[in-house]
Write an enzyme that holds these catalytic residues in place. Structure first.
Site: not given
Ligand SMILES: Cc1cc2nc3c(=O)[nH]c(=O)nc-3n(C[C@H](O)[C@H](O)[C@H](O)COP(=O)(O)OP(=O)(O)OC[C@H]3O[C@@H](n4cnc5c(N)ncnc54)[C@H](O)[C@@H]3O)c2cc1C
Length: 445
Positions: A63, A50, A205, A320, A124, A333
């Site tokens: 969700g 990462e 958001r 993605d 998240r 997701a």
């Protein structure tokens, strides 16, 4: 990248012992983490790289659709139970998606049954923190920005990172998101698919205190998932943080090109107030709860420039990185989770194949990724277009909705959602294993 080498039929042994596949996972978002947990459960060796110094996700809500829930259970029941602990339940017998005419009447347009305790949301960051805690720390390398990969004559892949360090693996899976470097490596930097496009929509958001949201919208509207439709805009709300916060997403159509290099840019509450100024007071009341400063997010996708395939040699794409789509069907997701499940399943079958039939890892890994591509491509490549279709339905342009239009509306949205939700996960897994064995048969005939 070098040509694929699968010819020398020599079983990979280290001191007479098969040393198993080693998988490099590039990117520790939801897809990379779920893939890691799927491999962990199946005893396949992996390292997750990462680029950030830690697993990071924003606090905004997400969700998980019913298919994603079932896939989580199939990845590992432990992964599913962690999800259930974080997710906010409505406590209702049945959960529905509810669409409201947010522009004119504030009345219900349509409802769609999701299931019992289904499509739950959460922050998240809470999901990511809980799932990543299940990954052994020695299997994660932070601060590793993947730059390039080279397939070697011995079938392994050499990896290079921005800090000039190198590593190697038998298989590389790019879970590095919409601006995937691994996609550029597989398809070429000049390929159209290396460059997702602006969908002419951006969003704001926010997480709003539930008591304030309830005072504006009432109990029913703050409990489960509500979508507010109107011309050129829509909004979605659902509870997160075990009902302490209301996640609110405001999506705005934008005819202009996105002017920023980054996909996020600073924005203000005033922009949202202006965008929804002629909407019903109920929705405007929700907008009033927003903080003064907000980020705005451009929505890019791969609809115009899809990846023609998700694998090349011993390298493949997932999540993605493979099929970035807009957020409007709440399934990006979930599809990344399905990818992770299919990959973990096929790689387990591949590992067994090497052990049982003394095949080379190089040959088997390539068959495994070819089978993965065959199993996942049609379904996941469909998502970006379906998501655009959904956004067009949500951002209705009609002045007034008649009963007949409403029926058509429900038919339109339910067709899209049910295609996603009704995926038979057990069948998908079985077919993935069959696809791998078919591929092996072709390769060894
Ligand atoms: C507003 C919005 C709402 C959404 N709502 C939902 C929803 O309700 N349900 C749903 O299912 N989906 C939803 N989605 C879609 C979902 O967020 C994405 O599909 C999902 O997060 C993608 O996960 P990923 O792991 O594939 O990619 P990412 O989350 O982008 O993760 C990629 C990771 O790779 C790392 N990385 C990138 N490049 C490199 C590199 N070169 N080297 C090493 N690491 C690298 C990044 O740092 C990151 O950690 C929504 C999306 C948006 C924008």
């Amino acid at each position: 990248m070098s040509a694929i080498t699968t010819s020398p039929e020599v079983h990979t042994m280290a001191n007479g012992t098969y040393d198993g596949f080693h998988v490099a996972i590039i990117g520790g978002g939801i897809t990379g983490i779920i893939l890691a947990l799927g491999l962990e459960k199946r005893g396949i060796s992996y390292t997750l790289y990462e680029r950030a110094p830690a697993f990071t996700e924003i606090g905004a809500g997400i969700g998980f659709s019913p298919n994603a829930e079932r896939a989580l259970k199939a990845v590992d029941p432990k992964v599913y139970s962690v999800y259930k602990k974080v997710a906010s339940t409505t406590g209702d017998e049945e959960d529905y998606f509810n669409w409201i005419d947010g522009y004119r009447s504030n009345e219900m347009i349509a409802r769609l049954l999701i299931g019992v305790d289904a499509f739950q949301g959460g922050r998240r960051s809470d999901f990511l923190e809980a799932w990543s805690a299940l990954i052994p720390t020695e299997k994660v390398r932070f601060g590793k920005e993947f730059v390039s990969a080279l397939e070697r004559e011995d079938g392994k892949v050499s990896l290079k990172f921005k800090d000039e360090s190198v590593d190697e693996a038998d298989i590389v899976i790019g879970c590095d998101g919409i601006r995937s470097r691994v996609r550029q490596i597989i398809l070429g930097e000049s390929s159209a698919a290396a460059h997702p496009k602006y969908t002419n929509k951006f969003c704001f958001r926010a997480l709003l205190p539930m008591d304030k949201a309830r005072a504006v919208l009432g109990d029913t509207r703050t409990k489960s998932r509500f979508m507010y439709n109107g011309p050129g805009r829509h909004a979605i709300t659902y509870a997160v943080a075990n009902g302490a916060l209301l996640n609110a997403l405001f999506v705005i159509h934008d005819p202009n090109p996105w002017p920023f290099e980054r996909h996020t840019a600073p924005g203000t509450k005033q922009e949202v107030v202006n965008a929804y100024a002629d909407w019903h007071p109920a929705l405007r009341g929700l907008v009033d709860l927003l903080p003064e400063k907000l980020d705005k997010w451009a929505i890019f996708d791969m609809y115009d420039n899809p990846a023609p395939y998700y694998n090349s040699g011993a390298i493949a794409l997932a999540g993605d990185a493979a099929h970035a789509s807009g957020p409007h069907l709440g399934s990006g997701a979930g599809f990344g989770i399905e990818d992770g499940l299919v990959l973990a399943t096929i790689l387990q079958a591949a590992d067994e194949e090497v052990r049982a039939n003394k095949r080379t890892k190089a040959k088997v890994s390539r068959c495994a990724l070819e089978a993965y591509n065959k199993k996942r491509y049609d379904r996941s490549n469909w998502l970006p277009g379906a998501t655009r279709e959904a956004a067009d339905l949500f951002q209705m342009t009609k002045e007034e909705w008649h009963d007949e239009d409403r029926e058509n509306y429900l038919h339109g949205v339910s067709t899209l959602y049910y295609h996603i939700w009704d995926q038979d996960i057990d069948e998908m897994v079985q077919e993935a294993i069959l696809a791998f064995h078919d591929q092996m048969q072709v390769a060894t005939a």
